[in-house]
Design a protein around this motif. Sequence first.
Motif, PDB file in Angstrom:
ATOM      1  N   PHE A 124       1.501   6.695  -7.079  1.00 10.69           N
ATOM      2  CA  PHE A 124       0.367   6.306  -7.876  1.00 10.69           C
ATOM      3  C   PHE A 124      -0.531   7.234  -7.823  1.00 10.69           C
ATOM      4  O   PHE A 124      -0.951   7.712  -8.756  1.00 10.69           O
ATOM      5  CB  PHE A 124      -0.157   5.405  -8.345  1.00 10.69           C
ATOM      6  CG  PHE A 124       1.330   4.167  -9.138  1.00 10.69           C
ATOM      7  CD1 PHE A 124       1.145   3.777 -10.191  1.00 10.69           C
ATOM      8  CD2 PHE A 124       1.891   3.210  -7.928  1.00 10.69           C
ATOM      9  CE1 PHE A 124       2.792   3.328 -10.787  1.00 10.69           C
ATOM     10  CE2 PHE A 124       3.135   2.565  -8.753  1.00 10.69           C
ATOM     11  CZ  PHE A 124       2.968   2.317 -10.247  1.00 10.69           C
ATOM     12  N   SER A 125      -1.131   7.643  -6.693  1.00 13.33           N
ATOM     13  CA  SER A 125      -2.076   8.479  -6.187  1.00 13.33           C
ATOM     14  C   SER A 125      -1.292  10.353  -6.509  1.00 13.33           C
ATOM     15  O   SER A 125      -2.044  10.900  -6.687  1.00 13.33           O
ATOM     16  CB  SER A 125      -2.737   8.662  -4.824  1.00 13.33           C
ATOM     17  OG  SER A 125      -1.450   8.645  -4.765  1.00 13.33           O
ATOM     18  N   GLU A 154       0.781  -1.319  -0.074  1.00 14.09           N
ATOM     19  CA  GLU A 154      -0.207  -0.318  -0.021  1.00 14.09           C
ATOM     20  C   GLU A 154       0.850   0.947  -0.056  1.00 14.09           C
ATOM     21  O   GLU A 154       0.953   1.873  -0.565  1.00 14.09           O
ATOM     22  CB  GLU A 154      -0.937   0.484   1.377  1.00 14.09           C
ATOM     23  CG  GLU A 154      -1.981  -0.514   1.634  1.00 14.09           C
ATOM     24  CD  GLU A 154      -2.934  -0.674   2.072  1.00 14.09           C
ATOM     25  OE1 GLU A 154      -2.428  -0.151   3.498  1.00 14.09           O
ATOM     26  OE2 GLU A 154      -3.356  -2.251   2.279  1.00 14.09           O
ATOM     27  N   GLU A 160      -2.213  12.111 -12.764  1.00 11.22           N
ATOM     28  CA  GLU A 160      -2.970  11.469 -13.312  1.00 11.22           C
ATOM     29  C   GLU A 160      -2.244  10.483 -14.086  1.00 11.22           C
ATOM     30  O   GLU A 160      -1.116   9.947 -14.404  1.00 11.22           O
ATOM     31  CB  GLU A 160      -3.135  12.667 -13.971  1.00 11.22           C
ATOM     32  CG  GLU A 160      -3.134  14.318 -14.019  1.00 11.22           C
ATOM     33  CD  GLU A 160      -4.799  14.316 -13.332  1.00 11.22           C
ATOM     34  OE1 GLU A 160      -5.353  13.916 -13.982  1.00 11.22           O
ATOM     35  OE2 GLU A 160      -4.890  14.927 -12.390  1.00 11.22           O
ATOM     36  N   GLN A 161      -3.286   9.671 -14.250  1.00 12.06           N
ATOM     37  CA  GLN A 161      -3.132   8.909 -15.202  1.00 12.06           C
ATOM     38  C   GLN A 161      -2.532   8.561 -16.681  1.00 12.06           C
ATOM     39  O   GLN A 161      -1.654   7.901 -17.075  1.00 12.06           O
ATOM     40  CB  GLN A 161      -4.842   7.551 -15.754  1.00 12.06           C
ATOM     41  CG  GLN A 161      -4.802   6.185 -15.618  1.00 12.06           C
ATOM     42  CD  GLN A 161      -3.971   5.430 -14.479  1.00 12.06           C
ATOM     43  OE1 GLN A 161      -3.797   5.367 -13.790  1.00 12.06           O
ATOM     44  NE2 GLN A 161      -2.834   4.717 -15.261  1.00 12.06           N
ATOM     45  N   SER A 197       2.296   1.931  -3.330  1.00  8.91           N
ATOM     46  CA  SER A 197       1.383   1.901  -4.189  1.00  8.91           C
ATOM     47  C   SER A 197      -0.001   3.955  -4.205  1.00  8.91           C
ATOM     48  O   SER A 197       0.404   4.005  -4.766  1.00  8.91           O
ATOM     49  CB  SER A 197       0.318   1.513  -4.415  1.00  8.91           C
ATOM     50  OG  SER A 197      -0.743   1.114  -3.337  1.00  8.91           O
ATOM     51  N   ASN A 198       1.256   4.602  -3.471  1.00  5.13           N
ATOM     52  CA  ASN A 198       0.850   5.947  -2.899  1.00  5.13           C
ATOM     53  C   ASN A 198       1.695   6.867  -4.212  1.00  5.13           C
ATOM     54  O   ASN A 198       1.098   7.374  -4.288  1.00  5.13           O
ATOM     55  CB  ASN A 198       1.654   5.579  -1.393  1.00  5.13           C
ATOM     56  CG  ASN A 198       0.903   7.036  -1.186  1.00  5.13           C
ATOM     57  OD1 ASN A 198       0.257   8.033  -1.214  1.00  5.13           O
ATOM     58  ND2 ASN A 198       1.570   7.636   0.483  1.00  5.13           N
TER      59      ASN A 198
END
Length: 165
Positions: free
Chosen positions: A17-18, A11, A21-22, A14-15
């Motif tokens: 990635f937030s 978790e 923007e995609q 992966s933070n």
Amino acid sequence: QAPKKAKKKIEGGSNVFSMFEQTQIQEFKEAFTIMDQNRDGFIDKADLRDTFAALGRLNVRNEELEEMVKEAPGPINFTVFLTMFGEKLKGTDPEETILNAFKIFDPEGKGHIKADYIKEMLMTQADRFSQEEIKQMFAAFPPDVSGNLDYKNLCYVITHGEEKD
């Protein structure tokens, strides 16, 4: 207990990635893929040397490459790459970010780049520009009489919307 700890680590990882923007993540992924010359999922000194060579800079010192690799906490996979960019971009304004991108093509720091050189780079690397896109760019930002593109002014206009006096 162990699986819970592992899940928490994932978790936390992966933070990053937030933070983006995609579409930005997709662009970083493209950049990572271009730089990962040997396609092993990691960027190392050899990959950096090959990337510089592809950009026309052939005599990069070993110490310089080691400094770059040492900036990472460990092997540079995509998540580490993204995290490093996140840290570098934190608090920078868009103008500074764009300027830094252009400075890669201006190692002497002159503030301008040969128009022919930037045209070639834009048409042959990553998201390639079409002849039409190049024409539009040079129509909006014509090179000076010496054939140089003033990228500092270009960056200012991109981020502020009008030319500096």
